[in-house]
Design a protein around this motif. Structure first.
Motif, short mmCIF file in Angstrom:
data_model
loop_
_atom_site.label_atom_id
_atom_site.label_comp_id
_atom_site.label_asym_id
_atom_site.label_seq_id
_atom_site.Cartn_x
_atom_site.Cartn_y
_atom_site.Cartn_z
N LEU A 50 -11.92 12.61 4.61
CA LEU A 50 -10.98 12.78 3.51
C LEU A 50 -9.62 12.16 3.84
N ASP A 51 -9.20 12.27 5.10
CA ASP A 51 -7.95 11.65 5.52
C ASP A 51 -8.02 10.12 5.35
N LYS A 52 -9.19 9.56 5.62
CA LYS A 52 -9.35 8.10 5.50
C LYS A 52 -9.16 7.63 4.06
N VAL A 53 -9.53 8.47 3.10
CA VAL A 53 -9.37 8.09 1.68
C VAL A 53 -8.12 8.72 1.07
N ARG A 54 -7.28 9.30 1.93
CA ARG A 54 -6.00 9.89 1.52
C ARG A 54 -6.16 11.01 0.49
#
Length: 510
Positions: free
Chosen positions: A129-133
């Protein structure tokens, strides 16, 4: 195969009974680029991607898929995913009731021995989820996310499979402007991290903004591939290659404007969602004149569709706290959609597949469904009359199908939309509400819908058009209202309306 290319599809031919969907298609994608695939509905775009992803398995088509320098023989989606290819469809494949982390790792669970390691699943889901902000708790159910964030979960799901190539099928078709721009920004970030993206889209403005290469398909064949750095990638040139002709004006002009007196009014409409107790419409006032197209614009969640459904017989049982509908000078509040139809109001839903059409039924059934009373002879439906009516509308609005017995599910998106519009034209309404009338259809079919709208208002009908595509609203409306958070925040004459003025009104509420 040149190492600069991650994918080459050579001479791909795919046939269905009586139809050649793909004919010797050649398609090459460079490593780490954003490659857009465009064409009219029925051009073969989705079929080509289904061949690539293994939905149409090896042996059901001819030609070769060369991926990472090797000829591939995918028999299912699992085979292509194992090689690092992921596909994200227009209709998201998520489980609404399950938490985000279960959706991300569904089908490729993180195991600890013979058991699923839920703690590690949550930790890894947070990283994805962090990778896709998308900064949300991975334990919340999918149904609590808006459509744009659900799309981000789909991308996180693809990244969790260590994919090298992601196929996006109409990724922004259901998103508002902000979510669309966020998704395009994310695609650029994926490209910078070395992931190759293929995007199918009808939104040419987005295509020209993001593409490194654009490949055009027409009637199942490759027409051209355009390099954004070297070639003409103007919308006009892309359209010319897509449709095989020049469309001089995307929004056709009316031959004659005959705008009359006010036909329909909403006065002081205030509506509450009975499930949450929250007001979703606040003192809404608008009107439309005879022979006029009135646009209703606003960001996703502004209340446009809720407004339309509240006045069209209120099928979702919103709590109408105050207000009235005036049709032909007479005050109404329609008890149900049938009551609204009888008084001359019709509504073309934004969800043609779910609520607008019975896809398993044929064209004839769908066109006549909303006005069966007009076909009754005694106590039974006059089938001969029904056939005449269905054929008339098929011809008048150019529904492309072998016959009216064709199952609606087998039509392209543009032709499905024409069937839905034909259904309501058979009702002969005075006022027609069009909710996202061109969503998910190509530029050629859009032009036909716009021309049909012009014809309807020239014949005296009044149209309210709800659309998330701002250029479409500006191009087609005689006048437009802007909504924000359930309020009407402005009214503009079509001639004076600009994107800047509309967006300023759309982001401000009273």
């Amino acid at each position: 195969m040149d190492n600069n290319y991650i994918l080459e599809m050579k001479n791909i031919t795919k046939e269905f009974p009586g139809v050649k969907a793909l004919s010797n298609v050649n398609f090459k994608v460079r490593r780490g680029e954003i490659h857009c695939l465009v064409g009219e509905n029925g051009a073969g775009k989705s079929t080509l991607m289904k061949v690539l992803s293994g939905v149409w398995k090896y042996g059901t088509y001819t030609g070769d898929i060369v991926y990472e320098g090797e000829v591939q023989k995918f028999h299912n989606i699992a085979d292509s995913e194992a090689k690092g290819i992921a596909i994200i469809y227009q209709e998201l494949a998520l489980f609404p009731e399950l938490p985000i982390y279960e959706n991300i790792y569904f089908g490729h669970e993180i195991m600890n021995g013979k058991q699923i390691d839920w703690n590690e699943t949550i930790v890894q889901s947070k990283k994805m989820l962090d990778k896709v902000r998308l900064h949300v708790d991975p334990s919340i159910p999918i149904k609590r996310l808006n459509t744009g964030n659900q799309q981000l979960v789909e991308i996180a799901k693809a990244l969790s499979k260590n994919c090298k190539l992601i196929i996006f099928d109409e990724p922004t078709s259901s998103l508002n402007e902000d979510d669309s721009q966020n998704l395009l920004k994310l695609m650029r970030e994926l490209k910078e991290s070395g992931i190759t993206c293929i995007m199918i889209s009808h939104k040419l403005r987005e295509v020209t903004a993001i593409a490194d290469t654009i490949t055009v398909l027409r009637d199942g064949s490759t027409i051209c591939s355009l390099d954004a750095k070297k070639d003409d990638i103007s919308e006009a040139n892309i359209i010319r290659n897509m449709v095989g002709r020049t469309i001089d004006d995307v929004y056709p002009k009316r031959t004659e404007k005959k705008i009359g007196d006010v036909m329909f009014e909403i006065k002081h409409l205030t509506v509450e969602d009975p499930n949450t107790g929250r007001e979703i419409l606040h003192d809404v006032n608008l009107n439309v004149r005879r022979g006029e197209i009135v646009g209703l614009q606003g960001l996703m969640g502004a209340g446009r569709t809720e407004c339309a459904l509240s006045i069209f017989g209120n099928p979702y049982n919103y709590k109408i706290k105050s207000g009235e509908v005036v049709m032909d000078g007479k005050s109404h509040f329609f008890k149900n959609p049938h009551d609204a139809i009888e008084h001359g109001l019709a509504y073309v839903t934004e969800d043609r597949k779910g609520n607008g059409l019975v896809l398993i039924q044929d064209i004839r059934y769908n066109i006549t469904l909303a006005n069966l009373d007009a076909l009754v002879q005694g106590v039974i439906i006059d089938e001969n009359k029904e056939i005449v009516v269905a054929n008339r509308y098929k011809d008048e609005i150019n529904i492309k199908a072998p016959s009216i017995e064709q199952k609606t599910v087998n039509l392209s998106g543009g032709n499905q939309q024409k069937v839905q519009i034909a259904k309501w034209l058979f009702v002969a309404p005075k006022v027609l509400i069009l909710d996202e009338p061109t969503r998910g259809i190509d530029v050629g079919a859009k032009y036909e819908i716009y021309s049909l709208m012009n014809k309807m208002v020239e014949e005296g009908m009044s149209i309210i058009m709800i659309s998330s595509e701002l250029p479409e609203v500006l191009g087609m409306s005689d006048r437009l209202y802007v909504m924000s958070e359930g309020h009407i925040t402005g009214e503009l004459d079509g001639a004076e309306a600009t994107e800047e003025k509309v967006m300023k009104m759309a982001i401000n509420s009273n």
